[in-house]
Design a protein around this motif. Structure first.
Motif, mmCIF file in Angstrom:
data_model
loop_
_atom_site.group_PDB
_atom_site.id
_atom_site.type_symbol
_atom_site.label_atom_id
_atom_site.label_comp_id
_atom_site.label_asym_id
_atom_site.label_seq_id
_atom_site.Cartn_x
_atom_site.Cartn_y
_atom_site.Cartn_z
ATOM 1 N N PRO A 6 -21.607 8.593 0.491
ATOM 2 C CA PRO A 6 -21.523 9.788 -0.209
ATOM 3 C C PRO A 6 -19.993 9.612 -1.243
ATOM 4 O O PRO A 6 -21.035 10.510 -2.164
ATOM 5 C CB PRO A 6 -20.969 10.636 1.130
ATOM 6 C CG PRO A 6 -20.211 9.795 2.530
ATOM 7 C CD PRO A 6 -21.078 8.634 1.770
ATOM 8 N N SER A 7 -20.124 8.282 -1.715
ATOM 9 C CA SER A 7 -18.947 7.922 -2.475
ATOM 10 C C SER A 7 -19.170 7.128 -3.115
ATOM 11 O O SER A 7 -20.303 6.318 -2.185
ATOM 12 C CB SER A 7 -17.664 8.037 -2.009
ATOM 13 O OG SER A 7 -16.737 8.414 -3.324
ATOM 14 N N THR A 8 -18.682 6.325 -4.410
ATOM 15 C CA THR A 8 -18.654 5.087 -4.283
ATOM 16 C C THR A 8 -17.947 3.895 -3.785
ATOM 17 O O THR A 8 -17.316 4.441 -2.868
ATOM 18 C CB THR A 8 -17.776 5.165 -5.928
ATOM 19 O OG1 THR A 8 -17.890 3.986 -6.375
ATOM 20 C CG2 THR A 8 -16.446 5.475 -5.992
ATOM 21 N N GLY A 9 -19.222 2.876 -4.175
ATOM 22 C CA GLY A 9 -19.229 1.646 -2.665
ATOM 23 C C GLY A 9 -18.127 1.122 -3.725
ATOM 24 O O GLY A 9 -17.515 -0.018 -3.434
ATOM 25 N N ALA A 10 -16.993 1.433 -4.836
ATOM 26 C CA ALA A 10 -16.044 -0.084 -6.041
ATOM 27 C C ALA A 10 -15.668 -0.091 -4.358
ATOM 28 O O ALA A 10 -15.698 -1.543 -3.709
ATOM 29 C CB ALA A 10 -15.518 1.274 -6.759
ATOM 30 N N LEU A 11 -15.079 0.709 -3.555
ATOM 31 C CA LEU A 11 -13.462 -0.255 -2.814
ATOM 32 C C LEU A 11 -14.649 -0.892 -1.432
ATOM 33 O O LEU A 11 -14.214 -2.150 -1.150
ATOM 34 C CB LEU A 11 -13.145 1.117 -2.525
ATOM 35 C CG LEU A 11 -11.615 0.279 -1.321
ATOM 36 C CD1 LEU A 11 -11.058 -0.562 -1.590
ATOM 37 C CD2 LEU A 11 -10.872 1.361 -1.002
ATOM 38 N N GLN A 68 -28.659 5.755 -7.788
ATOM 39 C CA GLN A 68 -28.207 4.665 -7.851
ATOM 40 C C GLN A 68 -27.077 3.884 -8.894
ATOM 41 O O GLN A 68 -26.817 5.058 -9.848
ATOM 42 C CB GLN A 68 -28.736 3.600 -8.808
ATOM 43 C CG GLN A 68 -30.342 3.539 -8.363
ATOM 44 C CD GLN A 68 -30.180 2.719 -7.080
ATOM 45 O OE1 GLN A 68 -30.594 3.272 -5.748
ATOM 46 N NE2 GLN A 68 -29.499 1.813 -6.292
ATOM 47 N N GLU A 69 -26.596 3.510 -8.348
ATOM 48 C CA GLU A 69 -24.751 2.811 -8.053
ATOM 49 C C GLU A 69 -24.513 0.763 -8.857
ATOM 50 O O GLU A 69 -24.994 0.244 -7.950
ATOM 51 C CB GLU A 69 -23.524 3.249 -7.536
ATOM 52 C CG GLU A 69 -22.569 2.547 -8.204
ATOM 53 C CD GLU A 69 -21.086 3.388 -7.299
ATOM 54 O OE1 GLU A 69 -20.319 4.282 -7.615
ATOM 55 O OE2 GLU A 69 -21.211 3.427 -6.069
ATOM 56 N N TRP A 121 -27.358 -4.502 -2.295
ATOM 57 C CA TRP A 121 -27.358 -5.733 -1.674
ATOM 58 C C TRP A 121 -25.551 -6.312 -3.085
ATOM 59 O O TRP A 121 -25.895 -6.001 -3.876
ATOM 60 C CB TRP A 121 -28.633 -7.004 -2.964
ATOM 61 C CG TRP A 121 -29.130 -6.102 -3.948
ATOM 62 C CD1 TRP A 121 -30.139 -5.283 -3.599
ATOM 63 C CD2 TRP A 121 -28.475 -6.396 -5.680
ATOM 64 N NE1 TRP A 121 -30.902 -4.469 -5.218
ATOM 65 C CE2 TRP A 121 -29.187 -5.249 -5.968
ATOM 66 C CE3 TRP A 121 -28.408 -7.534 -5.843
ATOM 67 C CZ2 TRP A 121 -29.303 -4.878 -7.445
ATOM 68 C CZ3 TRP A 121 -27.579 -6.842 -7.701
ATOM 69 C CH2 TRP A 121 -28.304 -6.481 -7.996
ATOM 70 N N CYS A 122 -25.288 -7.235 -3.412
ATOM 71 C CA CYS A 122 -24.297 -8.390 -3.829
ATOM 72 C C CYS A 122 -25.105 -9.432 -4.745
ATOM 73 O O CYS A 122 -25.110 -10.535 -3.450
ATOM 74 C CB CYS A 122 -23.360 -8.828 -3.410
ATOM 75 S SG CYS A 122 -21.665 -9.133 -5.129
ATOM 76 N N LEU A 123 -25.034 -10.050 -5.814
ATOM 77 C CA LEU A 123 -25.698 -11.292 -5.855
ATOM 78 C C LEU A 123 -24.034 -12.127 -7.008
ATOM 79 O O LEU A 123 -23.751 -11.268 -7.996
ATOM 80 C CB LEU A 123 -26.780 -10.966 -6.967
ATOM 81 C CG LEU A 123 -27.869 -11.486 -5.967
ATOM 82 C CD1 LEU A 123 -29.473 -10.662 -7.125
ATOM 83 C CD2 LEU A 123 -28.110 -11.537 -5.071
ATOM 84 N N PRO A 124 -24.230 -13.400 -7.839
ATOM 85 C CA PRO A 124 -23.358 -13.731 -8.844
ATOM 86 C C PRO A 124 -23.755 -13.117 -10.117
ATOM 87 O O PRO A 124 -25.350 -13.239 -10.463
ATOM 88 C CB PRO A 124 -23.633 -15.576 -8.488
ATOM 89 C CG PRO A 124 -24.465 -15.454 -7.317
ATOM 90 C CD PRO A 124 -25.614 -14.099 -6.890
ATOM 91 N N VAL A 147 -22.251 -8.405 -8.898
ATOM 92 C CA VAL A 147 -23.257 -7.355 -9.564
ATOM 93 C C VAL A 147 -23.657 -7.308 -7.624
ATOM 94 O O VAL A 147 -24.005 -7.813 -7.736
ATOM 95 C CB VAL A 147 -23.862 -7.856 -10.376
ATOM 96 C CG1 VAL A 147 -25.075 -6.056 -10.370
ATOM 97 C CG2 VAL A 147 -23.111 -7.902 -11.236
ATOM 98 N N CYS A 148 -23.133 -5.654 -7.563
ATOM 99 C CA CYS A 148 -24.005 -5.198 -6.376
ATOM 100 C C CYS A 148 -24.973 -3.827 -6.664
ATOM 101 O O CYS A 148 -24.446 -3.321 -7.935
ATOM 102 C CB CYS A 148 -22.559 -4.583 -5.578
ATOM 103 S SG CYS A 148 -21.397 -6.296 -5.819
#
Length: 155
Positions: A6-11, A68-69, A121-124, A147-148
């Motif tokens: 529900p909030s940013t996934g940054a952390l 999307q973020e 997902w997270c990629l180089p 980059v995620c």
């Protein structure tokens, strides 16, 4: 966790990437891995997480109040070798890129790409590398980005 929150996934992504970097380098006994660049370091090799940028795409807002973020996480990877000359410089370059390759290979394993469910997902991403004589040795630093993809959704 599923990569949708529900909030940013940054952390969450930053913590998940740190966990995966530690797993990727578990066999490397003399590498400082930290959530941020800290001093003094114990070893000549290091990996330190840096900034996180979160960009939300308003064009992806849907009926479920989701969007999307894209998260971009900076990681500093470095190696320092004492001494001088071409062999010392080459050793520092090789070690820095060896650490990057270990991290990338680990992340590209399908089981690790979601950072424990923190992201879809997270990629180089991009890298920018510098090397120079420093403090009676040669130091190479790789500014790497990862980059995620994440989705925010109202509960």
């Amino acid at each position: 966790m599923s990569g949708i929150h529900p909030s940013t996934g940054a952390l969450l992504a930053r913590k998940g990437l740190e966990t995966e970097i530690r797993a990727a380098l578990a066999g490397e006994k003399e590498v400082d891995v930290s959530a941020g660049f800290s001093w003094p370091m114990r070893f000549h090799d290091w990996v330190a997480l840096g900034n996180v940028k979160a960009t939300r795409d308003a064009a992806t807002i849907g009926p479920r109040r989701q969007q999307q973020e894209t998260l971009t996480i900076d990681v500093n990877i470095g190696a320092w070798r004492p001494g001088s000359g071409s062999e010392i410089a080459e050793a520092a370059w090789e070690r820095a890129f060896q650490l990057l390759a270990l991290i990338e290979a680990h992340l590209l394993d399908g089981a690790n790409t979601t950072l424990g469910g923190a992201v879809l997902w997270c990629l180089p991403g991009d890298t920018d590398t510098t090397g120079d004589e420093y403090d009676d040795g040669y130091q190479v630093e790789i500014a790497a980005t990862f980059v995620c993809s994440h989705r925010t959704r109202a509960t």
